[in-house]
Design a protein around this motif. Structure first.
Motif, short mmCIF file in Angstrom:
data_model
loop_
_atom_site.label_atom_id
_atom_site.label_comp_id
_atom_site.label_asym_id
_atom_site.label_seq_id
_atom_site.Cartn_x
_atom_site.Cartn_y
_atom_site.Cartn_z
N GLU A 17 0.72 -1.54 -0.08
CA GLU A 17 0.39 0.44 0.10
C GLU A 17 0.93 0.88 -0.01
OE1 GLU A 17 -1.88 -3.79 2.07
OE2 GLU A 17 -0.05 -2.14 2.47
N LYS A 18 2.35 0.89 1.43
CA LYS A 18 2.82 2.25 0.76
C LYS A 18 3.73 2.42 0.02
CE LYS A 18 3.72 2.86 6.28
NZ LYS A 18 4.25 2.50 7.19
N LEU A 19 4.10 1.21 -0.65
CA LEU A 19 5.23 1.66 -2.03
C LEU A 19 3.95 2.13 -3.24
CD1 LEU A 19 7.94 0.81 -3.02
CD2 LEU A 19 7.23 -1.35 -3.25
N ALA A 20 3.17 1.53 -3.24
CA ALA A 20 2.46 1.46 -4.11
C ALA A 20 1.62 3.48 -4.10
CB ALA A 20 0.12 1.69 -4.08
N VAL A 21 1.64 4.39 -2.93
CA VAL A 21 1.56 5.60 -3.21
C VAL A 21 2.38 6.56 -3.43
CG1 VAL A 21 1.41 7.32 -1.08
CG2 VAL A 21 -0.13 5.58 -1.11
N PHE A 22 3.49 5.88 -3.27
CA PHE A 22 5.32 6.25 -3.56
C PHE A 22 4.88 6.52 -5.40
CE2 PHE A 22 9.23 6.23 -5.85
CZ PHE A 22 10.28 7.02 -4.98
N TYR A 23 4.72 5.06 -5.95
CA TYR A 23 4.73 5.03 -7.30
C TYR A 23 3.53 5.97 -8.18
CZ TYR A 23 9.09 2.85 -7.56
OH TYR A 23 10.26 1.85 -7.63
N LYS A 24 2.87 6.10 -7.87
CA LYS A 24 0.81 6.61 -8.25
C LYS A 24 1.30 7.96 -7.75
CE LYS A 24 -2.50 7.07 -5.09
NZ LYS A 24 -3.75 7.90 -5.03
N GLU A 25 2.03 8.87 -7.18
CA GLU A 25 2.78 9.93 -6.91
C GLU A 25 3.42 10.53 -8.16
OE1 GLU A 25 1.02 12.79 -5.73
OE2 GLU A 25 -0.82 11.23 -4.81
N LEU A 26 4.17 9.68 -7.90
CA LEU A 26 5.72 9.70 -9.21
C LEU A 26 4.87 10.01 -10.22
CD1 LEU A 26 8.77 9.94 -9.48
CD2 LEU A 26 8.72 7.88 -9.19
N LEU A 27 4.11 9.19 -10.44
CA LEU A 27 3.85 8.81 -12.61
C LEU A 27 2.30 8.88 -12.15
CD1 LEU A 27 4.78 4.57 -12.65
CD2 LEU A 27 5.61 7.14 -13.30
N GLU A 28 2.11 10.58 -11.54
CA GLU A 28 0.65 10.97 -11.59
C GLU A 28 -0.19 10.17 -11.65
OE1 GLU A 28 1.44 14.78 -13.36
OE2 GLU A 28 3.32 14.94 -13.01
N GLN A 42 -2.16 2.31 -12.31
CA GLN A 42 -1.46 3.07 -13.60
C GLN A 42 -0.95 4.20 -13.09
OE1 GLN A 42 -3.83 1.32 -16.91
NE2 GLN A 42 -3.63 3.11 -18.54
N GLY A 43 0.29 4.58 -13.78
CA GLY A 43 0.51 6.03 -14.50
C GLY A 43 -0.07 6.63 -15.50
N ALA A 44 0.66 7.75 -15.34
CA ALA A 44 -0.92 8.63 -16.19
C ALA A 44 -0.43 8.31 -17.75
CB ALA A 44 -0.52 10.50 -15.68
N ASP A 45 0.49 8.06 -18.28
CA ASP A 45 1.03 7.52 -19.33
C ASP A 45 0.29 6.24 -19.32
OD1 ASP A 45 2.68 6.19 -17.99
OD2 ASP A 45 4.74 6.82 -18.84
N GLY A 46 0.34 5.70 -19.00
CA GLY A 46 -0.43 4.12 -19.17
C GLY A 46 0.75 2.96 -18.50
N THR A 47 1.95 3.62 -17.98
CA THR A 47 2.46 2.19 -17.05
C THR A 47 1.66 1.71 -15.77
OG1 THR A 47 4.80 3.95 -17.93
CG2 THR A 47 4.84 1.74 -15.81
N ARG A 48 1.81 0.24 -16.29
CA ARG A 48 1.00 -0.57 -15.09
C ARG A 48 2.61 -1.14 -14.12
NH1 ARG A 48 -3.19 -3.77 -18.55
NH2 ARG A 48 -0.81 -4.28 -19.32
N LEU A 90 8.67 12.38 -1.77
CA LEU A 90 8.13 10.62 -1.88
C LEU A 90 8.70 9.83 -0.79
CD1 LEU A 90 6.61 10.98 -5.35
CD2 LEU A 90 5.23 11.69 -2.91
N GLY A 91 10.25 10.20 -0.63
CA GLY A 91 10.45 8.85 0.60
C GLY A 91 11.05 9.01 -0.58
N GLY A 92 11.73 8.12 -1.47
CA GLY A 92 13.12 8.19 -2.76
C GLY A 92 13.99 8.37 -1.96
N ARG A 93 15.45 7.66 -2.14
CA ARG A 93 16.96 8.25 -2.12
C ARG A 93 17.97 8.14 -3.26
NH1 ARG A 93 16.21 3.95 0.66
NH2 ARG A 93 18.54 2.69 0.84
#
Length: 130
Positions: A17-28, A42-48, A90-93
């Protein structure tokens, strides 16, 4: 229609759940499905991407030379500095690594669960002036 179509890139982690939020926000992007042990986005560009619960998951230790990268994600950006600020926010490094050979400017990172990914500047982008 092809017989086999690409599905999701799936990352194992202790807290999907937490990791999905990171990538969801990163990929809008947006969350498309969730169960007790898997979250899909699914990212705004279609990346799943999907994130599967594995309480024993351990991230690769790249960039230490004695360990392999295993697998990682590549993302294309126009502004590496802006993208890096967003990732850190977003918490990445950032990951210490040598400059990658080739025509692309790249930077390595790890997500909050330790999975490696790379940002590559969009080919043909002029360098910043000033």
């Amino acid at each position: 229609m092809p017989l086999v179509k690409a599905g999701y890139v799936v990352l194992d982690c202790a807290e999907p759940e937490k990791l999905a939020v990171f990538y969801k926000e990163l990929l809008e992007g947006e969350q498309t499905d969730a169960t007790a042990n898997r979250v899909e986005i699914q990212g705004a560009d279609g990346t799943r991407l999907a994130f599967r619960r594995d309480m024993n998951a351990t991230p690769p230790s790249w960039p230490r030379p004695e360990n392999s990268l295993q697998a990682h994600l590549d993302f294309v950006v126009e502004d590496l500095d802006e993208a890096e600020r967003r990732i850190v926010g977003l918490g990445g490094r950032p990951v210490e690594a040598k400059d990658a050979p080739g025509p692309y400017e790249e930077r390595g990172f790890s997500d909050p669960a330790g999975h490696s990914f790379t940002l590559r500047r969009t080919p043909g982008t002029a360098p910043k002036q000033g």
